[in-house]
Motif scaffolding. Structure first.
Motif, mmCIF file in Angstrom:
data_model
loop_
_atom_site.group_PDB
_atom_site.id
_atom_site.type_symbol
_atom_site.label_atom_id
_atom_site.label_comp_id
_atom_site.label_asym_id
_atom_site.label_seq_id
_atom_site.Cartn_x
_atom_site.Cartn_y
_atom_site.Cartn_z
ATOM 1 N N UNK A 293 0.914 -1.230 0.071
ATOM 2 C CA UNK A 293 -0.028 -0.058 0.116
ATOM 3 C C UNK A 293 0.894 1.261 0.035
ATOM 4 N N UNK A 294 2.007 1.231 0.971
ATOM 5 C CA UNK A 294 2.947 2.290 0.815
ATOM 6 C C UNK A 294 3.272 2.766 -0.512
ATOM 7 N N UNK A 295 3.930 1.602 -1.209
ATOM 8 C CA UNK A 295 4.622 1.848 -2.544
ATOM 9 C C UNK A 295 3.772 2.424 -3.549
ATOM 10 N N UNK A 296 2.462 1.591 -3.607
ATOM 11 C CA UNK A 296 1.275 2.276 -4.381
ATOM 12 C C UNK A 296 1.055 3.720 -4.421
ATOM 13 N N UNK A 297 0.923 4.249 -3.225
ATOM 14 C CA UNK A 297 0.511 5.445 -2.743
ATOM 15 C C UNK A 297 1.607 6.518 -2.739
ATOM 16 N N UNK A 298 2.858 6.072 -2.271
ATOM 17 C CA UNK A 298 3.786 7.209 -2.085
ATOM 18 C C UNK A 298 5.372 7.121 -2.945
ATOM 19 N N UNK A 299 5.356 6.168 -3.864
ATOM 20 C CA UNK A 299 6.421 6.032 -4.780
ATOM 21 C C UNK A 299 5.983 6.085 -6.190
ATOM 22 N N UNK A 300 6.265 7.098 -6.912
ATOM 23 C CA UNK A 300 5.814 7.346 -8.214
ATOM 24 C C UNK A 300 6.276 6.397 -9.114
ATOM 25 N N UNK A 301 5.638 5.789 -10.126
ATOM 26 C CA UNK A 301 5.729 4.383 -10.704
ATOM 27 C C UNK A 301 5.347 3.299 -10.294
ATOM 28 N N UNK A 302 4.754 3.429 -9.211
ATOM 29 C CA UNK A 302 4.426 2.053 -8.373
ATOM 30 C C UNK A 302 2.743 2.210 -8.284
ATOM 31 N N UNK A 303 2.165 2.986 -8.944
ATOM 32 C CA UNK A 303 0.754 3.205 -8.494
ATOM 33 C C UNK A 303 -0.240 2.036 -9.048
ATOM 34 N N UNK A 304 0.355 1.554 -10.326
ATOM 35 C CA UNK A 304 -0.411 0.291 -10.708
ATOM 36 C C UNK A 304 0.394 -0.995 -10.473
ATOM 37 N N UNK A 305 1.310 -0.824 -9.574
ATOM 38 C CA UNK A 305 1.995 -2.112 -9.279
ATOM 39 C C UNK A 305 1.207 -3.270 -8.556
ATOM 40 N N UNK A 306 1.573 -4.389 -8.650
ATOM 41 C CA UNK A 306 1.152 -5.642 -7.924
ATOM 42 C C UNK A 306 2.036 -6.413 -7.314
ATOM 43 N N UNK A 307 1.631 -7.277 -6.360
ATOM 44 C CA UNK A 307 2.486 -8.170 -5.666
ATOM 45 C C UNK A 307 2.747 -9.280 -6.605
ATOM 46 N N UNK A 308 4.306 -9.633 -6.773
ATOM 47 C CA UNK A 308 4.777 -10.500 -7.668
ATOM 48 C C UNK A 308 5.079 -11.708 -7.156
ATOM 49 N N UNK A 309 5.816 -11.973 -6.233
ATOM 50 C CA UNK A 309 6.556 -12.980 -5.397
ATOM 51 C C UNK A 309 6.577 -12.657 -3.877
ATOM 52 N N UNK A 310 6.155 -13.756 -3.090
ATOM 53 C CA UNK A 310 6.299 -13.699 -1.745
ATOM 54 C C UNK A 310 7.193 -14.639 -1.446
ATOM 55 N N UNK A 311 8.442 -14.547 -0.880
ATOM 56 C CA UNK A 311 9.360 -15.578 -0.716
ATOM 57 C C UNK A 311 8.621 -16.988 0.137
ATOM 58 N N UNK A 312 9.082 -17.939 -0.433
ATOM 59 C CA UNK A 312 8.198 -19.433 0.413
ATOM 60 C C UNK A 312 9.102 -19.501 1.729
#
Length: 461
Positions: A293-312
């Motif tokens: 949520x922080x990256x999408x809201x506060x970092x330009x270029x990340x507004x439409x980003x999505x979760x790729x991998x969560x380390x197993x």
């Protein structure tokens, strides 16, 4: 209650418990030395921290501008570059890699050498014959089985085999507290050009959108600290989410960033406690939700980003450390001690991720000790891999014999590669030795010959 197990009719020269950072390389090195090798791995792929915990890129370990970890490490990097899963930036840093590609490279190298791997298999108990390990009882879908070998390598990272064999060990700092664990994740669909421009305008210069590296730690003068304070005030982040934040590009995955965070909460720091380790996975995912949520809201270029991998797999920096024939200390590091039984060199700093907040470089980056010369290094001795109380066991990697502070400097992946390569060759030689030299006796290995062989294979020592 005594549970029955069956004995596998096959035997191996060397069994490696744990196919992670040190273990996969140890298995490859032992097989190349002519040993019949089996790598026993709890996950479904080799690489451990570098693959299943998604710890990328490799941390640089240089002296005088030269990489100190060579040999099989160079070969891994070359194979990764050849398949588009490794890269070198304009500054000459060749440590960028894609963890998914590394899984394939390690498995291919092991299979090419004739080594075997048994995935989804957990260590249960070594069967002791005095101070000698006769077999390793493991558990998988086939139930309990005893696997026999002449020599064993404990590359579990947590010294599981050594501890079960009765080898003395230490754990944590003087209070028994460990470094912070992390659960890494990736953010995909990032407009890296736009993010690069933002970072350049806000005090974290990036030469290329293909090799981004940005960070924030409370009180360390990061240009992103103001954004984090704003996010905490807005309820997007918790205060502890700013204890450590770091993002990197990933070769072969355009528009995707790997994060060396979140930190797991402070009371969950013992990776050998199954309840803490399980809770760490849950705590990490909750923190990832906040950071997303922080990256999408506060970092330009990340507004439409999505979760790729969560380390197993949770990233563990330290747990048990064996008591070996020699224990490496922080004084050895600072004085740049050169050992007669050296197996690799190190110049990585003391790097303690303190659960009490922040990151602590115990001696920072400058000082008067020999270590702070730009072309300095200290050795890691073979004896640090040889545990007290066991004759046919080697323990390379982050569980090698060292103090809490010294371990934080030698635990990085490339050092684990080098320790694993040395352990693999030594184990193969010990397994192949004929009486009276003592078949399986890791202390009977000719260390001068081991050093020559490591140099022949490209090692830097």
């Amino acid at each position: 209650m005594t549970l029955p197990y069956r004995s596998d009719p096959r035997t191996w020269d060397v069994i490696v418990a744990g196919g992670g950072t040190a273990g996969a390389v140890a298995g490859i090195a032992a097989a190349r030395t002519g040993a019949r090798v089996l790598v026993v791995e709890a996950q479904g792929s080799l690489g451990g921290t570098g693959t299943n915990a998604w710890v990328t890129p490799l941390m640089r370990n240089v002296s005088g501008g030269q990489n100190l970890n060579r040999g099989l490490t160079d070969e891994l990097k070359a194979r990764l570059r050849a398949r588009g899963d490794g890269a070198t930036d304009a500054g000459g840093n060749d440590n960028w890699f894609n963890p998914e590609g590394l899984k394939f490279v390690l498995e291919e190298l092991l299979q090419e050498t004739g080594g075997e791997v048994l995935y989804h298999t957990q260590v249960v108990q070594p069967l002791m014959e005095g101070g000698h390990i006769g077999a390793l009882v493991v558990h998988n879908k086939g139930g309990l089985q005893a696997l026999r070998a002449a020599v064993f390598i404990d590359a579990t990272g947590d010294a599981d085999v050594a501890a079960l064999a009765g080898v003395p060990f230490q754990a944590g700092d003087e209070d028994g507290v460990h470094q912070a664990m992390s659960l890494r994740f990736t953010l995909a669909g990032v407009d890296v050009g736009r993010l690069r421009d933002f970072l350049n305008a806000h005090g974290q210069w990036q030469d290329s959108p293909d090799f981004l590296h940005f960070w924030m730690v409370w009180g360390r003068k990061s240009s992103l600290e103001g954004l984090f304070r704003e996010a905490v005030a807005a309820g997007v982040l918790e205060e502890r989410d700013g204890d450590y934040f770091q993002g990197f590009s990933v070769p072969g995955r355009p528009g995707e960033l790997s994060f060396n965070c979140p930190r797991i909460r402070a009371d969950l720091n013992d990776a050998t406690d199954p309840w803490q380790l399980s809770a760490a996975q849950t705590d990490g995912r909750a923190a990832i939700t906040r950071l997303l949520a922080f990256c999408r809201r506060f970092l330009p270029g990340c507004g439409d980003a999505y979760l790729g991998v969560v380390a197993p797999m949770v990233g563990v920096r330290d747990s048990r450390r064996i008591v070996g024939d020699y224990t490496l200390t922080v004084t050895d590091l600072l004085d740049c001690v050169k050992f007669p039984d050296a197996i690799c060199r190190n110049h990585y700093p003391v790097d303690i991720h303190c659960v009490r907040g922040g990151a602590r470089l115990l001696h920072e980056r400058e000082g008067s000790a020999p270590y702070f010369a730009p072309d300095a290094w200290h050795d890691i001795p073979y004896r640090a891999l040889v545990p007290q109380g066991a004759s046919n066991l080697l323990v390379p990697g982050r569980a090698a014999s060292s103090t809490f502070e010294a371990q934080s400097a030698i635990r990085v992946q490339q050092n684990c590669h080098s320790m694993g390569e040395a352990a693999g060759i030594a184990a193969a030689w010990a397994a192949q030795a004929a009486p009276p030299s003592g078949r399986g006796d890791v202390r009977a290995v000719d260390v001068a010959a081991l050093q020559d062989e490591l140099r022949r294979r490209g090692g830097h020592l």
